[in-house]
Each structure stands twice: as C-alpha cells, then as structure tokens.
Design an enzyme around this catalytic site. Structure first.
Site, short mmCIF file in Angstrom:
data_model
loop_
_atom_site.label_atom_id
_atom_site.label_comp_id
_atom_site.label_asym_id
_atom_site.label_seq_id
_atom_site.Cartn_x
_atom_site.Cartn_y
_atom_site.Cartn_z
N ASP A 1 36.70 38.05 28.20
CA ASP A 1 35.28 38.28 27.93
C ASP A 1 34.52 38.22 29.26
O ASP A 1 33.88 37.22 29.60
CB ASP A 1 34.75 37.24 26.95
CG ASP A 1 33.36 37.60 26.42
OD1 ASP A 1 32.90 38.72 26.70
OD2 ASP A 1 32.76 36.77 25.73
N PHE B 1 27.07 32.01 20.13
CA PHE B 1 26.00 31.54 19.24
C PHE B 1 24.62 31.94 19.75
O PHE B 1 24.43 32.33 20.91
CB PHE B 1 26.06 30.01 19.11
CG PHE B 1 25.93 29.25 20.40
CD1 PHE B 1 24.71 29.13 21.06
CD2 PHE B 1 27.04 28.62 20.97
CE1 PHE B 1 24.59 28.42 22.25
CE2 PHE B 1 26.93 27.91 22.16
CZ PHE B 1 25.69 27.81 22.81
N VAL B 2 23.65 31.84 18.84
CA VAL B 2 22.22 31.87 19.15
C VAL B 2 21.62 30.66 18.46
O VAL B 2 21.82 30.47 17.25
CB VAL B 2 21.54 33.17 18.64
CG1 VAL B 2 20.04 33.12 18.93
CG2 VAL B 2 22.16 34.40 19.29
N GLU B 3 20.90 29.82 19.22
CA GLU B 3 20.39 28.56 18.67
C GLU B 3 18.93 28.33 19.03
O GLU B 3 18.51 28.60 20.16
CB GLU B 3 21.19 27.37 19.22
CG GLU B 3 22.67 27.39 18.93
CD GLU B 3 23.42 26.24 19.62
OE1 GLU B 3 24.55 25.97 19.20
OE2 GLU B 3 22.86 25.63 20.56
N HIS C 1 24.86 32.16 23.79
CA HIS C 1 26.17 32.20 24.47
C HIS C 1 26.91 33.41 23.96
O HIS C 1 27.21 33.53 22.77
CB HIS C 1 26.97 30.93 24.15
CG HIS C 1 28.36 30.95 24.69
ND1 HIS C 1 29.45 30.46 23.99
CD2 HIS C 1 28.87 31.41 25.86
CE1 HIS C 1 30.55 30.60 24.72
NE2 HIS C 1 30.23 31.19 25.86
N HIS D 1 31.93 24.54 31.90
CA HIS D 1 31.07 25.52 31.20
C HIS D 1 30.77 25.07 29.78
O HIS D 1 30.13 25.79 29.02
CB HIS D 1 31.72 26.90 31.21
CG HIS D 1 32.77 27.15 30.14
ND1 HIS D 1 33.79 26.27 29.88
CD2 HIS D 1 32.93 28.19 29.29
CE1 HIS D 1 34.55 26.78 28.90
NE2 HIS D 1 34.04 27.93 28.52
N GLY D 2 31.21 23.87 29.43
CA GLY D 2 30.94 23.34 28.10
C GLY D 2 31.69 22.05 27.90
O GLY D 2 32.11 21.40 28.87
N ALA D 3 31.88 21.68 26.63
CA ALA D 3 32.62 20.45 26.34
C ALA D 3 34.13 20.68 26.44
O ALA D 3 34.88 19.79 26.84
CB ALA D 3 32.26 19.96 24.94
#
Length: 473
Positions: A147, A229-231, A257, A395-397
């Site tokens: 991606d 996601f969109v949050e 994201h 870049h994240g958890a």
C-alpha cells in the site's frame, strides 16, 4: 495431526536447505494431491534422497529438477554479506522473533547502509512492518510495501469536542455519506470528483499507470479495508502549541488512515515481480529484491511510487474537504504524514534511500500522527531527529496477533462492552481490528520517548471502517 499443514520447518527437518528448492517443495505442498500428510512427507524425503528417480513424475518432477539444478542457481545469486550491519531496535521485548530475523536478513544486503526497528514492529513480507532501512542508491519495492504512500491525516476544527455527544447522529451521517470503504470499492461516474493528481503526465507516459487511471479516478476519495479508517474524535492540547498556533483545549478532530488503493497495489505487484526477475537474491532474501536507481526500471518505479504517494494524499484531501464542507467548519490545523514509502535523505553525511515500511518520518520538528486502535488514543507528535532511528518513529501500536488469530480467539461481546464503556460508536470493522489484537499504545509510546515529543492526544469516538473484512495492504 494428519490434517496439520506441512511447513518449512518440517521440510528442513527432512534435510531440505533454506533455498529455492524449499520454495519449490512448499509450492507443491499447497495441494495434497490425494496424499496424507505422512505420505507427502515420505515423498518429499524420497525425492531429496534420489531426485533423478522423480524427474518424470507429474507432481514431484519440478522439485526433482530444482534439487538437481540448485548448485547452478546458487552460483547465479547475488551474495549476501556474511556479517549483517548492526541496527537500532526500540521496544525490543515487545517485538516478535520473526520481525527481528527479517531485519537481520535485510541488514545483509550488499546495498544496506543502516537500519532500525520501531517498537510497533511485526513480521511482514521482506522488510518487517515497522522496519526502517537505508540503502545506497537502491529501492526495494517490498521495502516500501504494497500500500504505497499509506498515510495519516488529521484535521483539527474550530469546533468544540462536545459535539461528539450532542450531535452524534449528525456526525455519524456525515461520515457514512462522505466515505466509502473496502477493496475494489469506489465511486460511480456521476459521483467522482476531479483532482490535479489525475493530470500527472505519468498517466500518459507509463503504460501501466495509463491502464490504472480510470480505476484511480473511480477510487479517489475512498479508503481501503483492513486497518484503514475515518474517525471523529477529541483532540486534546495540554498547552498552547506555537508552531500550529493552537491554544490549550479540546477540539473536534477528523483522523483518517488509508493509502493508494488499487493504483498502489498494482504498481507494487508489478515492480516487485520486475525486481525479483532482475535482482536474484538467496531464498530467504528474495522479497528484498531491489532496483538500482541508475537503471530505467529503478527510475520507473521511483516515479510511479511518488505518484502513488501523491494519489494517497489526494484521497485524504478529498475526504477531509468533503466532511469539512458538510460540517461548515473552519480548519484550525491539518497535519499529514505517510509511511510505506522511500525517501532520499542525508544520513551520516551521505545520501541514502530511506525505506519506512510502517514507520513515521520523525526528523527534528517534523509533525506526525501515531494512532492506537479503534478504542485507544492516538498521538500527534513532533520528531526529535534521532539519527540512530534514521529519523523515524512507529506508525501505530502494531499488531499483537494475526488477523486470523484475532477472528478465531477474540470475543465480540468483549469488544462491544469495551466500546460501550468508552462511549465509542463503531461503524463497520471486523474482529480482526479489535483493540485486543494490537499492542498497548502507551507501552509503544514509552519505548520511543527519545524519538518524538507528544504534542496532543486524539481520542476516537465515532469510528468508520470497512464492514466486509476486505483489505488491500
């Protein structure tokens, strides 16, 4: 036991070496060919002991040929360095052995200059997710990732976070109306929007990209599956930030994201295959095949990668602008960063190509966003420019368990209760994205204090994800 799948370790125990012959055996093993597990293992052992006897065999002939030709293959391969270059590792106790082993292999490439492993790291294809690799004038398509240009974008609106409680239905409707999710999903012709990225001359100069232009237009402003996601959530600043010119307080924020959709995935597949055909590496390193940037193929990929990154950014821009306009909101600040990319940077006074496969750029003063999960906070950060980390951060958890494991073992009731307790509305998503499938974000952040400063906290409240389990990354 009879139904247990035969794996590489089973074949190595029979005497197979970790080379292309092992790959040929595993390919045959993808189908049992009417044999039991015990019978298959017996066949594999027999072929290894006397390959000439099986050259005419309809199933095992390919393997026999591979065994007999392995010496010639070995002689044609690019040699890895015997001693890997050392690399930095953050949060080592939380990182699985497979990711470390992949990083060790990457550090043996003849083009490798430096490396680092971020605290959210886990095993991937070629370079681990959370791996940072600096190379000398070479780009690794699988070091960038499938991606291409996947990124985070955060809009901070001049609106109170209290709207998350008082206007929940309106915000839910806004997200549902102005987003679209999942592999292959996009917009019909009358729904599409235009963007300058679609006018890039590469869409007419590169045949592969030309064939993808209509798909790119169709999917512009949409999001992938998996962890995309969109949050809507709360953005909390504990003090005024002079650079962003944002006062202390809690604001309504929109966090997204997603990446380059079908365009990036196709570019990645095409140039990974090309790299493997041109750069013959030993079996354990074959997914790290690289392209020399002095070659036509290397330049083609570099330009296509950059276009995919611009396209991913355009997708976020479309989503954020649609939602901002629908809310009639004033934008206080917008922050964006990407991962799954390669950059030309200076490291220890030399120009290198820095691959960040699931890692956030964190040069001194550079803003970034490190999300947690659908039920845990994310953080707006500012890089410290740590050179040992090649100016990078997580870049994240990071995943704690595989998607398959999460689906099989996690409780939907537990997830529902967790979301309810924290007042989070979930629109879509599957159990593979449950917070319990991820590492603890606070532990991850504690492991990289020397890499970034926390500027603000983002707490998700309305979360939209793909509802069909599809994924493109």
């Amino acid at each position: 036991m009879e139904n247990k799948r035969i794996n590489g370790n089973d074949l190595i125990a029979l005497g197979y070496k970790e080379n292309h012959t092992l790959g040929a055996a595993l390919k045959i093993n993808s189908k049992r060919h009417g044999l039991t597990r015990t019978e298959m293992l017996g066949k594999f052992k027999a072929v290894l002991e006397d390959p000439s006897a099986y050259l005419a065999d309809a199933v095992f002939g390919v393997l026999a040929d591979a065994i007999l030709g392995q010496d010639a293959v070995d002689a044609s391969l690019i040699t890895l360095n015997e001693n890997p270059v050392g690399y930095s590792i953050y949060g080592e106790s939380e990182i699985e052995a497979g990711a470390k082993e992949q990083m060790k292999v990457a550090m043996k490439l003849p083009v490798t200059v430096a490396g680092a492993l971020m605290p959210d790291a886990h095993q991937g294809y070629g370079l681990p997710i959370g791996g940072v690799l600096a190379t000398n004038n070479a780009v690794i398509p699988y070091g960038v990732g499938v991606d291409i240009g996947c990124r985070m974008a955060l809009s901070i609106f001049d609106m109170p976070a209290s709207l998350l409680d008082t206007e929940t239905d309106t915000l839910k409707e806004t997200i549902l109306k102005h987003t679209r999710f999942g592999a292959g999903n996009g917009y019909l012709k009358h729904e599409r929007v235009d963007h300058a990225v679609l006018e890039n001359k590469l869409f007419s100069e590169n045949n592969l990209l030309a064939s993808l232009k209509d798909k790119a237009w169709t999917q512009l402003g949409s999001s992938g599956g998996g962890n995309h996601f969109v949050e809507f959530g709360m953005v909390e600043f504990n003090e005024k930030d002079e650079v962003l010119d944002t006062d202390k307080g809690v604001y309504l924020g929109l966090l997204t994201h997603s990446g380059s959709r079908g365009l990036g995935a196709t570019v990645a597949a095409h140039y990974t295959k090309l790299a493997k055909s041109l750069c013959k590496l030993p079996y354990q390193a074959q997914n790290l095949a690289y392209l020399d940037l002095n070659t036509m193929e290397g330049q083609e990929y570099w330009m296509a990668m950059n276009l995919a990154g611009d396209y991913a950014s355009a997708c976020h821009e479309v989503i954020h602008e649609k939602i901002r306009a629908a809310l009639g909101a004033e934008l206080l600040a917008k922050i964006e960063n990407h991962h799954n990319f390669a950059w030309k940077e200076r490291w220890n006074e030399q120009e290198v190509v820095v691959h960040r496969k699931g890692a956030t750029p964190a040069a001194k003063g550079v803003m970034g966003i490190i999300p947690g999960s659908m039920a845990t906070p994310g953080f707006l950060v500012r890089g410290k420019g740590d050179m040992a980390a090649i100016q990078s951060a997580s870049h994240g958890a990071g995943r704690l368990m595989s998607r398959t494991q999460a689906i099989k073992t996690l409780s939907s009731v537990e997830l529902k209760n967790m979301l309810s307790d924290q007042g989070i509305t979930l629109l879509g998503a599957g159990m593979d994205e449950a917070p319990m499938a991820y590492k603890d974000i606070h532990t991850v952040m504690a492991s990289q204090k020397e890499l970034v400063d926390i500027v603000a906290k983002f707490s998700p409240k309305i979360v939209r994800m793909a509802d069909d389990g599809s994924r493109e990354d």
